[in-house]
Design an enzyme around this catalytic site. Sequence first.
Site, PDB file in Angstrom:
ATOM      1  CG  HIS A  76      -2.009   0.960   1.302  1.00 26.59           C
ATOM      2  ND1 HIS A  76      -1.924   2.244   1.255  1.00 26.59           N
ATOM      3  CD2 HIS A  76      -3.510   0.765   1.105  1.00 26.59           C
ATOM      4  CE1 HIS A  76      -3.146   2.818   1.196  1.00 26.59           C
ATOM      5  NE2 HIS A  76      -4.001   1.842   1.071  1.00 26.59           N
ATOM      6  CG  HIS A  92      10.135  12.251  12.210  1.00 26.53           C
ATOM      7  ND1 HIS A  92      10.492  11.122  12.536  1.00 26.53           N
ATOM      8  CD2 HIS A  92       9.954  12.973  13.695  1.00 26.53           C
ATOM      9  CE1 HIS A  92      10.985  10.962  13.827  1.00 26.53           C
ATOM     10  NE2 HIS A  92      10.492  12.001  14.579  1.00 26.53           N
ATOM     11  N   PRO A  93      12.746  11.799  10.208  1.00 29.27           N
ATOM     12  CG  PRO A  93      14.924  11.659  11.341  1.00 29.27           C
ATOM     13  CD  PRO A  93      13.458  12.494  11.100  1.00 29.27           C
ATOM     14  CB  THR A  94      12.236   7.209  12.383  1.00 33.59           C
ATOM     15  OG1 THR A  94      11.531   7.994  13.692  1.00 33.59           O
ATOM     16  CG2 THR A  94      13.638   6.892  12.559  1.00 33.59           C
ATOM     17  CB  ALA A  95       7.652   9.772  12.173  1.00 36.94           C
ATOM     18  N   GLY A  96       8.447  10.045   8.939  1.00 35.56           N
ATOM     19  CA  GLY A  96       8.003  10.697   7.622  1.00 35.56           C
ATOM     20  C   GLY A  96       6.903  11.801   7.957  1.00 35.56           C
ATOM     21  N   GLY A 131       4.088  22.194  11.085  1.00 35.97           N
ATOM     22  CA  GLY A 131       5.261  21.488  11.729  1.00 35.97           C
ATOM     23  C   GLY A 131       6.430  21.654  10.588  1.00 35.97           C
TER      24      GLY A 131
END
Lengths: 300, 300
Positions: free
Chosen positions: B84, B170-174, B165
């Site tokens: 997805h 965000h590197p891990t949260a996108g 924002g």
Amino acid sequence: MGMTKIVECVPNFSEGIDLDKIEKIVNPFRGKDNVKLLDYKRDADHNRVVVTVVGEPQAVKNAMLEAMGVAIEVIDMRNHKGEHPRMGAVDVVPFIPVKNMTMTEAVELSKEFAKEAAERYNVPIFLYEKSASSPDRENLANIRKGEYEGMFEKIKQPEWKPDFGPTEVHPTAGVTATGARMPLVAFNVNLGTNNIEIANKIAKNVRFLNGGLRYCKAIGIELKDRGIVQVSMNMTDYTKTALYRAFELIKVEARRYGVPVIGSEIIGLLPMEALIDTAVYYLGVEDFSMDQVLENRIME
Amino acid sequence: MGMTKIVECVPNFSEGIDLDKIEKIVNPFRGKDNVKLLDYKRDADHNRVVVTVVGEPQAVKNAMLEAMGVAIEVIDMRNHKGEHPRMGAVDVVPFIPVKNMTMTEAVELSKEFAKEAAERYNVPIFLYEKSASSPDRENLANIRKGEYEGMFEKIKQPEWKPDFGPTEVHPTAGVTATGARMPLVAFNVNLGTNNIEIANKIAKNVRFLNGGLRYCKAIGIELKDRGIVQVSMNMTDYTKTALYRAFELIKVEARRYGVPVIGSEIIGLLPMEALIDTAVYYLGVEDFSMDQVLENRIME
């Protein structure tokens, strides 16, 4: 959003003219926690008011007991005249399970109400419909036959001993019936003709009384201002006799008279399931569950 | 039984495999006052879980903020693979007005969520659908194009500056999208043929994209085990494009192929009104009001 039980109660009181008295009778259903007054409709010709209230079962029962006390104070059946058959100041008190409540629980609630009402007000109480203590008493019309005036003799017959309270009619309050029943759906189908005979014939063919659908009462009615006639139905258990079945059957019967079905109306309240069943039928939805209805999930 | 506002929230999180992580993400929706977790469905191939929760708007928003915190802790988008399309650990957070709530209020709620989420977690947030700050952003697919991996470049373009924002992924949260939208109804109509071409052609004729109904998305699908095909639809505003209209239009289109419509299915939840409208259409009910539905009166 808990699993709150909800009951509907639709008491009929024998006062449809004196607005002051009607307000007094209805007042106990106002401003109570967990009781909600949805509607009350008086009819001066019938000299009767029909109240619709929903809420938590014990709260509704208690408000109903309070309203009964007021009705007994303000209504004197010795002077009551009206077109609608009646036998008491509080004529009939149906309890209808609406949410998270079984019919058995509604029967229990009606019996609690009957017991407390008889004790508190010394009024004879008959149980009817699903709460009936014998098949003779299922049909309210059977219990009410003879009305207030005839009840003084009728009540002396062993087969008409009240289920609760004295074996003696309350002189000013008469007698009361209570019981649990399914919600009624008032569903009328309009025909493209002004011939009342056709409406009457179709009504006979679809109703239980003459060999039609089990949970369907029907009569022909003229809508004179519109120049049409109508099959006026009371669907007494929409879970067993679905609305679409009566509607399609009327179309089938109307065909032999060359008369079109031109619309319908639903009078008053009905449970969502009665219409959802109908939508599911017409769309041919496979494996539909009422749990898929968002509102059902919110109200659990 | 007060006039409680109820919102539905259907957040999509980018974890569909690790059950332990999924439970941690879902947990903030459990045991809270005025918040009810209705469902969560994970899909391992999609590597994604879709949660359905309803409740009082502020309570739902706060639980959602908490769940977002957990998702950011346990999901690392640098390692995420799935069929997805996705752009963030918390991929999309739709708010749907369900009861006693306007779309404008749902838009407001989504913006409050966006602001607080961006501040608390330093994640770029895009507003979509009814909350979109420009027409380009109405369609989630437009925002998500390029997915997590492409977002690092995309976000630098002025037209893709986040609504809230930092202008930095965000590197891990996108990144995350949130917004208010109408409830979707997943409505599939089955055809009495195994010819997928016919389903595809009918889907094209009824859907908005190719000149069909405005609030209808549709594709052809094979149900191989049953040897039939289906027009699989997403009804994006049932109040404007009614279910019966899509159903009848599919029947009309199917006729030219000599193919019968043999049934339908509704997947997941839908508001009662979507089906009640349909029943009212087929029965030809005149002057029906949603206030006649008992459950609507109870929930006010």
